[in-house]
Design an enzyme around this catalytic site. Structure first.
Site, PDB file in Angstrom:
ATOM      1  N   LEU A 266       0.844  -1.188   0.000  1.00  0.00           N
ATOM      2  CA  LEU A 266       0.000   0.000   0.000  1.00  0.00           C
ATOM      3  C   LEU A 266       0.881   1.241   0.000  1.00  0.00           C
ATOM      4  O   LEU A 266       2.002   1.209   0.532  1.00  0.00           O
ATOM      5  CB  LEU A 266      -0.902   0.026   1.246  1.00  0.00           C
ATOM      6  CG  LEU A 266      -1.943  -1.088   1.389  1.00  0.00           C
ATOM      7  CD1 LEU A 266      -2.636  -0.977   2.745  1.00  0.00           C
ATOM      8  CD2 LEU A 266      -2.972  -1.036   0.256  1.00  0.00           C
ATOM      9  N   ASP A 267       0.364   2.333  -0.572  1.00  0.00           N
ATOM     10  CA  ASP A 267       1.076   3.606  -0.494  1.00  0.00           C
ATOM     11  C   ASP A 267       1.307   3.974   0.971  1.00  0.00           C
ATOM     12  O   ASP A 267       0.533   3.577   1.861  1.00  0.00           O
ATOM     13  CB  ASP A 267       0.262   4.723  -1.158  1.00  0.00           C
ATOM     14  CG  ASP A 267       0.141   4.541  -2.661  1.00  0.00           C
ATOM     15  OD1 ASP A 267       0.984   3.845  -3.243  1.00  0.00           O
ATOM     16  OD2 ASP A 267      -0.808   5.098  -3.245  1.00  0.00           O
ATOM     17  N   LYS A 268       2.337   4.759   1.221  1.00  0.00           N
ATOM     18  CA  LYS A 268       2.701   5.147   2.580  1.00  0.00           C
ATOM     19  C   LYS A 268       1.505   5.717   3.350  1.00  0.00           C
ATOM     20  O   LYS A 268       1.297   5.397   4.524  1.00  0.00           O
ATOM     21  CB  LYS A 268       3.837   6.174   2.517  1.00  0.00           C
ATOM     22  CG  LYS A 268       4.287   6.738   3.852  1.00  0.00           C
ATOM     23  CD  LYS A 268       5.512   7.620   3.663  1.00  0.00           C
ATOM     24  CE  LYS A 268       5.942   8.303   4.964  1.00  0.00           C
ATOM     25  NZ  LYS A 268       5.054   9.424   5.305  1.00  0.00           N
TER      26      LYS A 268
END
Length: 296
Positions: free
Chosen positions: A133-135
């Protein structure tokens, strides 16, 4: 060592290689088993994989030991475990934490999982992250506990049979209860990070359902049918409903400190247990607070 045992119940003779590959053992893993300390046994005796099996034969595969990721430092920040068994670990990632280490992210989820493995004293210390997942996206992330488990989930990723469902808060109210977006996504010309809808991009499909209409926003349930970088963020911005707090695709909105996106559900097939595995992660506090603040 990690090992798996199967009994051949077919009537026609079959090669050991063909039989175990039907369970998800890849050619790459076969080589590792042969050359890096693993074993293949038939009826308790070491065997070559071109041996012909007969009805009732028992095959045992012993995976080779996996060296730990030496370049990955240890973080002892606790992780929130949603599911764990001998083959898989599913973790609820908080926003603000990168999935994998980078020069500017030394306390990623991978680092934290390595710390957890060490504290548990697991024999296999190799970290296999399957989904990312994106940060600043929160929610469910899958880890495989060994190469075999990683291989079978890699195939499910390629076959698009791992189902990920997100919750997103987007700008403005959406009247339709259900919609689909078919738009190609490619890299933006002026940015290494940013993506955009562009004719030369790869066709991308996003499906969404309206969960709740807020004062000037909408809570959506979103499912991806393709896996492009920033797909939900790009598609929603393209149709005029960018995610709340998205610094990259909705830069004028500062009502949240990160994009309002959460991976809330995961479903994948567990071949070791012979069943579908379904995991859920509650809506994080910041998104729930935003909903409470902007409800009708």
């Amino acid at each position: 060592m990690t090992e798996f045992t199967w009994k051949y119940t077919g009537q026609a003779p079959i090669k050991v290689r063909t039989f175990i590959m039907s369970y998800g053992i890849t050619r790459t893993l076969l080589k590792k088993i042969k050359y890096h300390g693993g074993k293949t046994l038939v009826n308790g005796e070491a065997s070559l994989v071109n041996r012909m099996l007969q009805t009732g034969d028992t095959v045992k595969v012993v995976l080779p030991p996996e060296p730990e990721n030496d370049h990955v430092s240890v973080s002892n920040v606790p992780i929130e475990i949603v599911h764990e068994d001998p083959n898989f670990l599913v973790v609820n990632k908080p926003y603000g934490v990168a999935s994998v280490p980078a020069h500017n992210h030394v306390d990623s989820l991978v680092n934290r999982v390595k710390g957890y493995y060490q504290r548990q004293g697991y024999a296999n210390q190799k970290i296999h992250i399957v989904t990312r997942l994106d940060k600043d996206t929160s929610g469910l992330v899958i880890f495989a506990k060994h190469h075999f488990a990683h291989s079978v989930l890699d195939k499910q990723l390629k076959d698009r049979t791992i189902q990920k469902t997100y919750l997103a808060i987007v700008a403005d109210r959406i009247s339709t209860p259900h919609f689909e977006i078919y738009l190609p996504i490619g890299r933006a010309d002026d940015s290494f990070v940013k993506r955009q809808v562009v004719d030369s991009g790869k066709m991308s499909v996003t499906e969404a359902w309206t969960v709740r209409r807020l004062a000037k926003q909408t809570l959506l349930k979103v499912r991806l049918h393709t896996g492009r970088t920033h797909q939900i963020r790009v598609h929603m911005a393209a149709i005029g409903h960018p995610l709340i707090g998205d610094w990259l695709y909705n830069s004028d909105d500062h009502s949240m400190t990160r994009q309002a996106l959460h991976c809330a559900e995961l479903t994948f097939y567990d071949p070791f247990a012979g069943r579908l595995l379904h995991c859920e992660a509650r809506l994080p506090e910041d998104m729930q607070s935003y909903i409470n603040l902007h409800k009708l």
